[in-house]
Design a protein around this motif. Structure first.
Motif, PDB file in Angstrom:
ATOM      1  N   ILE A  51      -3.583   9.340   6.636  1.00 20.68           N
ATOM      2  CA  ILE A  51      -2.704   8.191   6.416  1.00 20.68           C
ATOM      3  C   ILE A  51      -2.542   7.975   4.913  1.00 20.68           C
ATOM      4  O   ILE A  51      -3.528   7.977   4.172  1.00 20.68           O
ATOM      5  CB  ILE A  51      -3.310   6.926   7.063  1.00 20.68           C
ATOM      6  N   ALA A  52      -1.299   7.793   4.483  1.00 17.91           N
ATOM      7  CA  ALA A  52      -1.037   7.511   3.070  1.00 17.91           C
ATOM      8  C   ALA A  52      -1.611   6.145   2.724  1.00 17.91           C
ATOM      9  O   ALA A  52      -1.419   5.175   3.443  1.00 17.91           O
ATOM     10  CB  ALA A  52       0.454   7.546   2.799  1.00 17.91           C
ATOM     11  N   LYS A  53      -2.318   6.081   1.619  1.00 16.03           N
ATOM     12  CA  LYS A  53      -2.908   4.829   1.156  1.00 16.03           C
ATOM     13  C   LYS A  53      -1.926   4.173   0.190  1.00 16.03           C
ATOM     14  O   LYS A  53      -1.429   4.817  -0.733  1.00 16.03           O
ATOM     15  CB  LYS A  53      -4.236   5.127   0.457  1.00 16.03           C
ATOM     16  N   THR A  54      -1.630   2.925   0.412  1.00 13.18           N
ATOM     17  CA  THR A  54      -0.609   2.253  -0.394  1.00 13.18           C
ATOM     18  C   THR A  54      -1.174   1.440  -1.558  1.00 13.18           C
ATOM     19  O   THR A  54      -0.429   0.986  -2.402  1.00 13.18           O
ATOM     20  CB  THR A  54       0.238   1.315   0.491  1.00 13.18           C
ATOM     21  N   ASP A  61      -5.185   8.943  -2.653  1.00 17.21           N
ATOM     22  CA  ASP A  61      -3.878   8.715  -2.047  1.00 17.21           C
ATOM     23  C   ASP A  61      -3.902   8.571  -0.535  1.00 17.21           C
ATOM     24  O   ASP A  61      -2.920   8.147   0.047  1.00 17.21           O
ATOM     25  CB  ASP A  61      -2.946   9.884  -2.380  1.00 17.21           C
ATOM     26  N   PHE A  62      -5.006   8.962   0.116  1.00  7.67           N
ATOM     27  CA  PHE A  62      -4.999   9.053   1.571  1.00  7.67           C
ATOM     28  C   PHE A  62      -6.271   8.502   2.189  1.00  7.67           C
ATOM     29  O   PHE A  62      -7.298   8.362   1.527  1.00  7.67           O
ATOM     30  CB  PHE A  62      -4.829  10.517   2.003  1.00  7.67           C
ATOM     31  N   LEU A  63      -6.156   8.223   3.484  1.00  3.35           N
ATOM     32  CA  LEU A  63      -7.300   7.786   4.279  1.00  3.35           C
ATOM     33  C   LEU A  63      -7.375   8.635   5.548  1.00  3.35           C
ATOM     34  O   LEU A  63      -6.347   9.022   6.104  1.00  3.35           O
ATOM     35  CB  LEU A  63      -7.144   6.326   4.704  1.00  3.35           C
ATOM     36  N   ILE A  64      -8.592   8.901   5.981  1.00  4.06           N
ATOM     37  CA  ILE A  64      -8.860   9.416   7.317  1.00  4.06           C
ATOM     38  C   ILE A  64      -9.859   8.417   7.888  1.00  4.06           C
ATOM     39  O   ILE A  64     -10.990   8.330   7.412  1.00  4.06           O
ATOM     40  CB  ILE A  64      -9.479  10.827   7.302  1.00  4.06           C
ATOM     41  N   ARG A  65      -9.383   7.630   8.826  1.00  5.03           N
ATOM     42  CA  ARG A  65     -10.148   6.473   9.316  1.00  5.03           C
ATOM     43  C   ARG A  65     -10.478   5.592   8.123  1.00  5.03           C
ATOM     44  O   ARG A  65      -9.580   5.149   7.432  1.00  5.03           O
ATOM     45  CB  ARG A  65     -11.371   6.923  10.097  1.00  5.03           C
TER      46      ARG A  65
END
Length: 168
Positions: A51-54, A61-65
């Protein structure tokens, strides 16, 4: 007339320089995009979503869980066999922060390594290097060196070997 030629020459040189900079940025973006697509595909095969981190730090830049992901492609087709991650960009290493190293070989993303950020601090090997620049701390970085020996040692961080840590 000579002044006009000199001005035109300077303008052409400047335009050429700008074009080279834009080309280098586009190539870097393409590698990152290719690495990103490959990472998403690999995670999807394990029923995980990137998931793109805003918000937050620039480099993460990203998340996994709930895990923060710092994506770092490395094109092994070039002369460069290491990457440097600016410490300010990465932030303080912690249990929820991973460096996702995607190796690009023959212009294709081929391998994903999921390296816990704390490993950079606690490492006693030759492929995670702490480069402290005391006079200019903003230049301090973590370096990951890729050699035939380090590839063998990096295997423990291969996505297939680390996937359980992401599913907890």
């Amino acid at each position: 007339m000579q002044q006009q030629i000199a001005t035109t020459s300077k303008r052409s040189e400047k335009d050429s320089k700008n074009l080279r900079c834009r080309y280098k940025r586009a190539i870097g973006s393409h590698q990152k995009m290719s690495a990103l697509d490959f990472l998403k595909s690999e995670l999807k095969s394990h029923q995980l979503e990137l998931i793109a981190k805003t918000d937050g730090r620039e480099g993460v830049d990203f998340l996994i869980r709930d895990y923060q992901i710092y994506l770092q492609p490395l094109d092994l087709d070039t002369v460069r066999q290491s990457i440097k991650i600016i410490k300010e960009d990465l932030g303080e290493p912690n249990d929820d922060l991973f460096i996702t190293l995607v190796l690009i070989i023959e212009k294709q993303a081929r391998v994903v390594y999921l390296i816990p950020s704390k490993e950079l601090q606690e490492s006693d090997n030759n492929f995670f290097v702490n480069n402290e620049v005391s006079l200019i701390p903003s230049l301090s970085n973590w370096e990951i060196k890729i050699t035939s020996k380090s590839i063998e040692e990096l295997e423990k961080y291969a996505l297939n070997n680390m996937i359980d840590k992401l599913k907890v």
